[in-house]
Structure formats: structure tokens, C-alpha cells
Scaffold this active site. Structure first.
Site, PDB file in Angstrom:
ATOM      1  N   PRO A  41      37.636  34.662  37.169  1.00 40.69           N
ATOM      2  CA  PRO A  41      37.638  36.125  37.210  1.00 40.69           C
ATOM      3  C   PRO A  41      39.015  36.779  37.070  1.00 40.69           C
ATOM      4  O   PRO A  41      40.006  36.267  37.583  1.00 40.69           O
ATOM      5  CB  PRO A  41      37.031  36.446  38.581  1.00 40.69           C
ATOM      6  N   ASN A  42      38.997  37.886  36.371  1.00 37.82           N
ATOM      7  CA  ASN A  42      40.154  38.774  36.182  1.00 37.82           C
ATOM      8  C   ASN A  42      41.213  38.227  35.218  1.00 37.82           C
ATOM      9  O   ASN A  42      42.184  38.921  34.915  1.00 37.82           O
ATOM     10  CB  ASN A  42      40.813  39.145  37.533  1.00 37.82           C
ATOM     11  N   ARG A  91      47.824  42.545  33.952  1.00 36.38           N
ATOM     12  CA  ARG A  91      47.655  42.342  35.397  1.00 36.38           C
ATOM     13  C   ARG A  91      48.943  41.765  35.985  1.00 36.38           C
ATOM     14  O   ARG A  91      49.356  40.653  35.629  1.00 36.38           O
ATOM     15  CB  ARG A  91      46.510  41.345  35.599  1.00 36.38           C
ATOM     16  N   TYR A  95      52.045  37.123  36.712  1.00 33.62           N
ATOM     17  CA  TYR A  95      51.276  36.346  35.718  1.00 33.62           C
ATOM     18  C   TYR A  95      51.890  36.373  34.313  1.00 33.62           C
ATOM     19  O   TYR A  95      51.352  35.742  33.400  1.00 33.62           O
ATOM     20  CB  TYR A  95      49.830  36.857  35.679  1.00 33.62           C
ATOM     21  N   ASN A 121      41.122  27.093  35.204  1.00 37.11           N
ATOM     22  CA  ASN A 121      41.780  27.991  36.146  1.00 37.11           C
ATOM     23  C   ASN A 121      40.657  28.779  36.810  1.00 37.11           C
ATOM     24  O   ASN A 121      40.181  29.771  36.253  1.00 37.11           O
ATOM     25  CB  ASN A 121      42.766  28.931  35.435  1.00 37.11           C
ATOM     26  N   ALA A 162      40.374  33.372  41.473  1.00 36.08           N
ATOM     27  CA  ALA A 162      40.104  33.599  42.900  1.00 36.08           C
ATOM     28  C   ALA A 162      39.049  32.632  43.452  1.00 36.08           C
ATOM     29  O   ALA A 162      39.043  32.335  44.658  1.00 36.08           O
ATOM     30  CB  ALA A 162      39.669  35.041  43.120  1.00 36.08           C
ATOM     31  N   GLU A 177      43.292  21.283  37.124  1.00 35.19           N
ATOM     32  CA  GLU A 177      43.304  22.677  37.578  1.00 35.19           C
ATOM     33  C   GLU A 177      44.648  23.320  37.220  1.00 35.19           C
ATOM     34  O   GLU A 177      45.695  22.705  37.427  1.00 35.19           O
ATOM     35  CB  GLU A 177      43.091  22.701  39.102  1.00 35.19           C
ATOM     36  N   HIS A 201      47.074  26.855  37.586  1.00 34.93           N
ATOM     37  CA  HIS A 201      47.362  28.195  38.110  1.00 34.93           C
ATOM     38  C   HIS A 201      48.643  28.683  37.479  1.00 34.93           C
ATOM     39  O   HIS A 201      49.636  27.942  37.425  1.00 34.93           O
ATOM     40  CB  HIS A 201      47.492  28.187  39.634  1.00 34.93           C
ATOM     41  N   ARG A 226      52.574  31.842  47.746  1.00 39.65           N
ATOM     42  CA  ARG A 226      52.041  33.209  47.794  1.00 39.65           C
ATOM     43  C   ARG A 226      51.342  33.440  49.145  1.00 39.65           C
ATOM     44  O   ARG A 226      51.644  32.772  50.119  1.00 39.65           O
ATOM     45  CB  ARG A 226      51.107  33.430  46.593  1.00 39.65           C
TER      46      ARG A 226
HETATM   47  C1  DQA Z   1      45.524  32.297  39.858  1.00 38.39           C
HETATM   48  C2  DQA Z   1      45.886  32.365  41.340  1.00 38.39           C
HETATM   49  C3  DQA Z   1      44.716  32.895  42.152  1.00 38.39           C
HETATM   50  O1  DQA Z   1      45.058  32.968  43.524  1.00 38.39           O
HETATM   51  C4  DQA Z   1      44.341  34.285  41.688  1.00 38.39           C
HETATM   52  O2  DQA Z   1      43.199  34.742  42.392  1.00 38.39           O
HETATM   53  C5  DQA Z   1      44.140  34.371  40.221  1.00 38.39           C
HETATM   54  C6  DQA Z   1      45.039  33.645  39.337  1.00 38.39           C
HETATM   55  C7  DQA Z   1      46.721  31.867  38.988  1.00 38.39           C
HETATM   56  O3  DQA Z   1      46.481  31.489  37.843  1.00 38.39           O
HETATM   57  O4  DQA Z   1      47.877  31.935  39.426  1.00 38.39           O
HETATM   58  O5  DQA Z   1      43.292  35.121  39.746  1.00 38.39           O
HETATM   59  O6  DQA Z   1      44.511  31.329  39.678  1.00 38.39           O
END
Ligand code: DQA
Length: 147
Positions: free
Chosen positions: A9-10, A17, A22, A74, A77, A98, A100, A107
Site C-alpha cells: 500500500p501507498n 510521498r 522515500y 515490499n 505497512a 523483502e 524496504h 524509524r
Molecule cells: C516501507 C516502510 C514501511 O514502514 C512503510 O509503511 C512503507 C514503506 C519502505 O519501503 O521503506 O509504506 O516499506
């Protein structure tokens, strides 16, 4: 060799964002970069972004019938909450890495735990969107060694 790249998501908002966290590369930019790396490595990739946990679970589960050899994910959240994604990764038994973009370990406290990482062979985090490329290269190398 086929690798699927799954984004949670997002992540469709990459580029606008929180660029200080990011970066400025868009998700489409990431996809184009990975497609060019895939060409170089002579592998096939598919690329998905979904805001829905169920759709991500479905994508992981259909990896078996789609002949996917490796997963780069990835979970965004859902990393911190989704036992369903953990279980899907574990159930299909396809190696997953995985990713990130940010370093989740430096964080907020709620981001420091990944419930999905134990179902993966490894995790790349904190290297920005470059992490996707390193994960794709790492997965291709891992699969080559297996065969
Ligand atoms: C994320 C880190 C997560 O905590 C966050 O909710 C994201 C992006 C990252 O790529 O750094 O949406 O996965």
C-alpha cells in the site's frame, strides 16, 4: 527464470510521498529500471502494486501456477501487521526477498518489527529505491546457484 515484484500500500505514491524518506523515483521508474535489469540478466519479471492485503496474498499464492521462481516484495505497512502475507510466503515455499526503501530499523518503533521477514530468505532495507535492483540481482543470483 521468472521473478515477481510485489509492492504494498501507498507505494503508488513514490516520488511524491515523503521524498526525504522515500526519494524522488516513481514506482513506474522503479518498474522500468527493473525491466531493463531483467533484460540484462535474461530473466522475466512481473510487477504489481496493490493497496489490498487480500490481493497481495492472491498474487503470492498464484505464483505457483504462474511458474514464478522468486519473489521480491515490499509489503509496505503490511510488513508490520500481516500474518496473512507471512503465511502466504511461507505456504508457497518460493524464495522471497523483502525490500524496504527506508531503514525501518532507525524509524518509529512500530516499523522496527517485520512480521513478514521471517518468511523470506533475506531483507534489503535503507538503500532507497536502489534496493529493488539489488534484490532482483540477489534473487537472480540465488536462483542460479540453486539450479
Ligand atoms: C516501507 C516502510 C514501511 O514502514 C512503510 O509503511 C512503507 C514503506 C519502505 O519501503 O521503506 O509504506 O516499506
Amino acid at each position: 527464470m521468472k521473478i515477481t515484484v510485489i509492492n504494498g500500500p501507498n507505494l503508488q505514491l513514490l516520488g511524491i510521498r515523503k521524498p526525504e524518506v522515500y526519494g524522488s523515483e516513481t514506482l513506474d521508474g522503479v518498474r522500468r529500471r527493473l525491466e531493463s535489469v531483467a533484460k540484462e540478466l535474461k530473466i522475466k519479471i512481473s510487477f504489481l502494486q496493490s493497496n489490498s492485503e487480500g490481493e497481495i496474498v492472491d498474487a503470492i499464492c498464484s505464483s505457483i501456477k504462474n511458474g514464478v521462481d522468486g519473489i521480491v516484495i515490499n509489503p509496505a505497512a503490511y510488513t508490520h501487521t500481516s500474518i496473512a502475507i507471512h503465511d502466504a510466503l511461507e505456504s508457497v515455499g518460493i524464495p522471497a526477498i523483502e525490500v524496504h526503501i527506508s531503514n525501518i530499523h532507525r524509524r518509529e518503533k512500530f516499523r522496527r518489527k517485520s512480521v513478514t521477514a521471517p518468511a523470506c530468505i533475506g531483507q534489503i532495507c535503507g538503500l532507497g529505491t536502489d534496493g529493488y535492483e539489488w534484490a532482483l540481482r540477489a534473487m537472480a543470483g540465488y536462483l542460479k546457484k540453486q539450479n
